[in-house]
Write an enzyme that holds these catalytic residues in place. Structure first.
Site, PDB file in Angstrom:
ATOM      1  N   LYS A  72      30.840  16.394   3.158  1.00 54.53           N
ATOM      2  CA  LYS A  72      31.308  16.667   1.805  1.00 54.53           C
ATOM      3  C   LYS A  72      32.830  16.821   1.826  1.00 54.53           C
ATOM      4  CE  LYS A  72      30.368  19.932  -2.004  1.00 54.53           C
ATOM      5  NZ  LYS A  72      29.534  21.087  -2.416  1.00 54.53           N
ATOM      6  N   SER A 148      27.334  20.805  -6.646  1.00 55.15           N
ATOM      7  CA  SER A 148      28.540  20.059  -6.376  1.00 55.15           C
ATOM      8  C   SER A 148      28.420  19.114  -5.186  1.00 55.15           C
ATOM      9  CB  SER A 148      29.694  21.050  -6.106  1.00 55.15           C
ATOM     10  OG  SER A 148      29.433  21.836  -4.942  1.00 55.15           O
ATOM     11  N   SER A 172      24.571  24.521  -5.193  1.00 56.46           N
ATOM     12  CA  SER A 172      25.138  23.197  -4.966  1.00 56.46           C
ATOM     13  C   SER A 172      24.468  22.391  -3.866  1.00 56.46           C
ATOM     14  CB  SER A 172      26.639  23.312  -4.671  1.00 56.46           C
ATOM     15  OG  SER A 172      27.334  23.763  -5.803  1.00 56.46           O
TER      16      SER A 172
END
Length: 499
Positions: A72, A148, A172
């Protein structure tokens, strides 16, 4: 070319490499070919690191050795590679060191081949930053993967990689896992390392992990990453091994099933209600004792605690950005809603932040007492099926209000008694209107929670179900997830657009 690449999870690929049925280089090239074929459709990978991966050496032993992996593009720093944090402000910057958890994944033999899309500073439940554009859900390209960790989830669902890194501040990991038909475990607070940059821990709300297609890949990744680190203010009792634990079935569990059809006083999608009911029947059929209960916490209060603590942390983080880049570049670089969060965080009175911390600990204690009666709490993950990207975008009115507040109204309002609470309540209402979710409790309490892809709608969209366990209860959750995975064979499903 290794043509069967997408048929295997991470442990399966590593086993083929260990048996010399295929080389790690062949597996990597298959992953790169898959990325080049489907990433233009989903926009999951924003920074390819294919040459870095081709030249990287890796630990040749271990159950995940040689497996392609994605990071990420926020928090999970890889030394010498770009890191944008989902923001225009950082484009072109490179990380100086490895995040502790990234180093542990590298030590386990995972091969990083790129960075995945994320909202700016991981502050949104959707993944559509100005810096990189929207990531699309492989199950329906008009829909959001959630956030996210939406880029990581989309990459795994599209079978670019079998697992990818993720973070979880208010859901997330679990929200994009639910939207993309994947398995997502948020570990207990302190289970995985946060440092060496502890600004990312957001007052204890944030933790890191992976999103995967199979439970055993998550268990193996957690074995690799778990453990304390210098400087961490949190501690979690060690495990005897998560991959070893899932070789054993769970004991019969006492399950609390929250079947209500409203969240934040709004009706839930019927597909989500039916998914909970289906989960209850499945759990009972597997021999667990299931009681129907009301949600045992005040949803608005819990989300209010989470948002206030996030804002407080980002208030300090934003000030550091100004020190590093200057006020004008930060003002131009930050997205409007995040500028509001920064300014609101700066204006929060210290006593209000401390009272929120105290209340969070009280909520954690209340949940610990709840778990003395029940081993697992089952709820919806999202309270709606994946929405279109357009539906989840902030409205023009939301953006104008956030801009006005950030440009000078927050500080004057902060001196009016009760005004900050009203601002926070307004933000909760705006978020829930677009993306209603039930995940922030585990971040406030620090307990582990997972989303499992137990259902699909009639139109082929995945629906996740959330399971929460007492603090330190990952072994039990993973055992239960393995049992559910075996009963439903969720990894047999593939997005129709990604063949």
């Amino acid at each position: 070319m290794f043509n069967d690449y997408t048929d295997y999870d991470g442990i399966g690929l590593a086993a083929l490499i260990a048996k010399k049925e295929v080389t790690a280089a062949e597996v990597l090239e298959a992953a790169i070919a898959r990325a080049e074929a489907v990433n233009p459709q989903v926009n999951a990978i924003v920074t390819p690191l294919y040459e870095w991966a081709r030249s990287a050496s890796f630990n040749p032993t271990g159950v995940l050795a040689g497996v392609p992996f994605l990071l990420k593009d926020v928090h999970h720093a890889l030394a010498g590679t770009p890191m944008s944090n989902g923001s225009l402000l950082h484009q072109g910057e490179r990380s100086r060191t490895n995040a502790t958890i990234v180093q542990r994944w590298l030590d386990a033999g995972l091969v990083v081949m790129g960075k995945t899309n994320t909202p700016e500073y991981k502050l949104s439940p959707t993944t559509d930053p100005r810096a990189w554009g929207a990531t699309r859900n492989p199950w329906n390209l008009e829909r959001t993967p959630g956030g996210s960790s939406g880029g990581s989830a989309a990459a795994v669902a599209a079978r670019i990689v079998p697992l990818a890194s993720a973070t979880d501040e208010a859901g997330s990991i679990r929200m994009p896992a639910a939207n993309c038909g994947l398995f997502g475990l948020k570990p207990s607070r302190g289970r995985n390392p946060i440092g060496p940059d502890f600004r990312w821990e957001l007052a204890g709300l944030s933790t890191s992990g992976v999103i995967s297609r199979t439970v055993r890949d998550t268990a193996a990744a957690l074995d690799a990453s778990a453990g304390s680190e210098p400087g961490s203010p949190y501690y979690c009792p060690p495990s005897n091994g998560f991959l070893a634990a899932i070789q054993r079935p769970p004991r019969p569990l006492r399950v609390a099933l929250a079947t209500g059809d409203r969240v934040f006083d709004r009706p839930m999608d019927q597909d989500c209600v039916q998914a909970i009911q289906h989960a209850g029947k499945l759990l009972a059929d597997l021999g667990h004792e299931v009681d129907v209960v009301n949600v045992p916490f005040d949803e608005a209060e819990v989300m209010g605690c989470a948002l206030l603590l996030i804002a407080s942390s980002f208030g300090a983080f934003g000030d550091e950005l100004v020190e590093a880049y200057g006020a004008k570049p930060v003002k131009r670089g930050l997205e409007p809603l995040n500028r509001f969060i920064w300014k609101a965080g700066r204006a929060l009175p210290g006593p209000l932040v401390e009272r929120t911390r105290f209340r969070s600990r009280e909520i954690a204690r209340a949940m610990a007492e709840f778990h003395e009666q029940y081993d697992v709490l089952v709820t919806s993950t999202f309270c709606q099926t994946p929405r279109t990207i357009e539906e989840t975008n902030p409205t023009a009115a939301d953006t104008r209000l956030a801009t006005a507040l950030a440009n000078g109204l927050v500080t004057p309002l902060s001196v009016i008694p009760g005004s900050m609470n009203k601002l926070i309540d307004a933000q909760i209402a705006a978020v829930v209107e677009r993306v209603p979710f039930r995940t922030s409790l585990a971040n406030v309490t620090g307990q582990p929670a997972m989303s499992a892809p137990l259902c699909w709608t009639g139109t082929g969209l995945p629906v996740g179900v959330q399971f929460l366990a007492p603090f330190g209860g990952e072994e039990m959750l993973l055992q239960l997830a393995t049992q559910l995975e075996s009963a439903t064979s969720w990894d047999d499903r593939r997005p129709p657009n990604m063949e």
